[in-house]
Structures are given as C-alpha cells and as structure tokens.
Design a protein around this motif. Structure first.
Motif, PDB file in Angstrom:
ATOM      1  N   ARG A 118      80.736  73.577  41.123  1.00 25.52           N
ATOM      2  CA  ARG A 118      80.173  72.890  42.284  1.00 25.52           C
ATOM      3  C   ARG A 118      78.767  72.385  41.980  1.00 25.52           C
ATOM      4  NH1 ARG A 118      77.031  73.086  46.605  1.00 25.52           N
ATOM      5  NH2 ARG A 118      77.801  72.301  48.582  1.00 25.52           N
ATOM      6  N   GLN A 119      77.948  73.199  41.328  1.00 25.90           N
ATOM      7  CA  GLN A 119      76.589  72.786  40.976  1.00 25.90           C
ATOM      8  C   GLN A 119      76.612  71.557  40.051  1.00 25.90           C
ATOM      9  OE1 GLN A 119      74.633  76.249  39.384  1.00 25.90           O
ATOM     10  NE2 GLN A 119      74.424  77.201  41.405  1.00 25.90           N
ATOM     11  N   ARG A 120      77.536  71.548  39.104  1.00 23.41           N
ATOM     12  CA  ARG A 120      77.658  70.395  38.205  1.00 23.41           C
ATOM     13  C   ARG A 120      78.084  69.142  38.963  1.00 23.41           C
ATOM     14  NH1 ARG A 120      81.160  72.611  33.439  1.00 23.41           N
ATOM     15  NH2 ARG A 120      81.213  74.418  34.745  1.00 23.41           N
ATOM     16  N   ILE A 121      79.039  69.302  39.864  1.00 25.40           N
ATOM     17  CA  ILE A 121      79.509  68.152  40.650  1.00 25.40           C
ATOM     18  C   ILE A 121      78.382  67.631  41.542  1.00 25.40           C
ATOM     19  CG2 ILE A 121      81.101  67.394  42.457  1.00 25.40           C
ATOM     20  CD1 ILE A 121      83.189  69.332  41.209  1.00 25.40           C
ATOM     21  N   VAL A 122      77.665  68.538  42.191  1.00 23.79           N
ATOM     22  CA  VAL A 122      76.549  68.121  43.057  1.00 23.79           C
ATOM     23  C   VAL A 122      75.473  67.412  42.238  1.00 23.79           C
ATOM     24  CG1 VAL A 122      74.665  68.988  44.511  1.00 23.79           C
ATOM     25  CG2 VAL A 122      76.990  69.827  44.850  1.00 23.79           C
ATOM     26  N   ALA A 123      75.193  67.906  41.035  1.00 24.07           N
ATOM     27  CA  ALA A 123      74.215  67.252  40.160  1.00 24.07           C
ATOM     28  C   ALA A 123      74.695  65.846  39.772  1.00 24.07           C
ATOM     29  CB  ALA A 123      73.967  68.095  38.917  1.00 24.07           C
ATOM     30  N   GLN A 124      75.994  65.717  39.495  1.00 27.36           N
ATOM     31  CA  GLN A 124      76.546  64.403  39.169  1.00 27.36           C
ATOM     32  C   GLN A 124      76.441  63.456  40.361  1.00 27.36           C
ATOM     33  OE1 GLN A 124      80.564  64.961  37.812  1.00 27.36           O
ATOM     34  NE2 GLN A 124      79.932  65.977  35.918  1.00 27.36           N
ATOM     35  N   ILE A 125      76.709  63.965  41.548  1.00 21.82           N
ATOM     36  CA  ILE A 125      76.597  63.149  42.760  1.00 21.82           C
ATOM     37  C   ILE A 125      75.157  62.672  42.943  1.00 21.82           C
ATOM     38  CG2 ILE A 125      76.650  63.246  45.295  1.00 21.82           C
ATOM     39  CD1 ILE A 125      79.194  65.028  44.993  1.00 21.82           C
ATOM     40  N   LYS A 126      74.206  63.578  42.786  1.00 23.35           N
ATOM     41  CA  LYS A 126      72.790  63.199  42.926  1.00 23.35           C
ATOM     42  C   LYS A 126      72.401  62.131  41.908  1.00 23.35           C
ATOM     43  CE  LYS A 126      71.077  67.510  44.904  1.00 23.35           C
ATOM     44  NZ  LYS A 126      70.201  68.670  44.699  1.00 23.35           N
ATOM     45  N   ARG A 127      72.858  62.287  40.676  1.00 22.96           N
ATOM     46  CA  ARG A 127      72.535  61.324  39.625  1.00 22.96           C
ATOM     47  C   ARG A 127      73.163  59.961  39.932  1.00 22.96           C
ATOM     48  NH1 ARG A 127      68.866  60.129  35.801  1.00 22.96           N
ATOM     49  NH2 ARG A 127      69.816  58.636  34.401  1.00 22.96           N
ATOM     50  N   ARG A 128      74.410  59.956  40.363  1.00 21.85           N
ATOM     51  CA  ARG A 128      75.075  58.685  40.701  1.00 21.85           C
ATOM     52  C   ARG A 128      74.370  57.995  41.866  1.00 21.85           C
ATOM     53  NH1 ARG A 128      77.328  61.024  37.139  1.00 21.85           N
ATOM     54  NH2 ARG A 128      79.299  60.586  36.152  1.00 21.85           N
ATOM     55  N   ARG A 129      73.961  58.780  42.868  1.00 20.31           N
ATOM     56  CA  ARG A 129      73.235  58.195  44.006  1.00 20.31           C
ATOM     57  C   ARG A 129      71.920  57.577  43.552  1.00 20.31           C
ATOM     58  NH1 ARG A 129      74.077  62.954  48.470  1.00 20.31           N
ATOM     59  NH2 ARG A 129      76.187  62.368  49.096  1.00 20.31           N
ATOM     60  N   SER A 130      71.203  58.290  42.700  1.00 22.15           N
ATOM     61  CA  SER A 130      69.931  57.784  42.175  1.00 22.15           C
ATOM     62  C   SER A 130      70.143  56.503  41.368  1.00 22.15           C
ATOM     63  CB  SER A 130      69.275  58.864  41.307  1.00 22.15           C
ATOM     64  OG  SER A 130      68.103  58.377  40.716  1.00 22.15           O
ATOM     65  N   ASP A 131      71.156  56.511  40.499  1.00 23.59           N
ATOM     66  CA  ASP A 131      71.466  55.325  39.704  1.00 23.59           C
ATOM     67  C   ASP A 131      71.860  54.155  40.595  1.00 23.59           C
ATOM     68  OD1 ASP A 131      70.960  56.827  37.436  1.00 23.59           O
ATOM     69  OD2 ASP A 131      73.078  57.062  36.883  1.00 23.59           O
ATOM     70  N   LEU A 132      72.652  54.439  41.636  1.00 19.60           N
ATOM     71  CA  LEU A 132      73.083  53.395  42.556  1.00 19.60           C
ATOM     72  C   LEU A 132      71.882  52.809  43.304  1.00 19.60           C
ATOM     73  CD1 LEU A 132      75.496  51.856  43.705  1.00 19.60           C
ATOM     74  CD2 LEU A 132      75.809  53.706  45.355  1.00 19.60           C
TER      75      LEU A 132
END
Length: 117
Positions: A63-77
């Motif tokens: 879950r922590q990895r997925i949440v980190a990926q979500i945060k990174r994708r949001r930032s990139d977007l």
C-alpha cells in the motif's frame, strides 16, 4: 516581439513538444486512474485465502508503494499541466527565474523544464 522569437523555439518545435506533453498527460492520467481505482482497492481482496500471518505488514508495504506511486504520478501530471499552461500563456520555454530562453535540447529531454541549466 513575439513569444516564439523570445523563446527561440520554432512553431514546429513547439508543436512537437506540445504533442509529447499531451501524450505524457494521457499516459499519466491512465496510470493514475489504474492505481487509484484498481491497484489500491484490490490490495485487500485476496486476504481471505491466506492464513493471516504477515499479511498485514506485507499489505502495508505494498500500500505504501502504491500510495507513493500515486503521489509521484499526480506530481508529474501537475508538472505536465503547468507546462501546457505555460504554452497557452506564451511563457513556455522561458526560465522562470531569469526570463532567458531555455534551450530546445533541454526541453526535448525534459519538456516540463521551468529553468535553464
């Protein structure tokens, strides 16, 4: 003086960079949606078949990895959307600190660049 000459980018270069940014925006939005709507909710669905030992810790890590990926994708977007916004208002390709043009080669490597090196 027009924005194109201020940024030293030709219309063709701007269009190429716009296409790349729009493509990246689409890919990021698709990946973000997949992570938020499929990966994260499905994480706990298979718990019932396991014996329960260590599953909580394992699922927390995932879950922590997925949440980190979500945060990174949001930032990139957000960075891509900001770059597209700069294109719309005529400031794309200009260093946000100095106002100097950013080299096309840098923008090719990093289309969301806000500063020259």
């Amino acid at each position: 003086m027009s924005t194109r000459s201020e940024t030293n980018l030709t219309q063709e270069q701007l269009e190429d960079l716009r296409e790349r940014l729009e493509d990246k925006q689409s890919r990021l939005a698709t990946e973000l949606k997949r992570l938020e709507e499929e990966e994260l909710p499905n994480l706990y669905r298979e718990e019932e078949s396991n014996d329960g030992y260590g599953d909580d810790a394992k699922n927390d890590q995932i879950r922590q990895r997925i949440v980190a990926q979500i945060k990174r994708r949001r930032s990139d977007l957000q960075a891509v959307q900001a770059a597209l916004g700069r294109m719309e208002n005529g400031t794309y390709g200009l260093d946000q600190r100095t106002g100097d043009p950013i080299r096309f080669e840098r923008l090719q490597a990093l289309p969301t660049a806000r500063t020259a090196i």
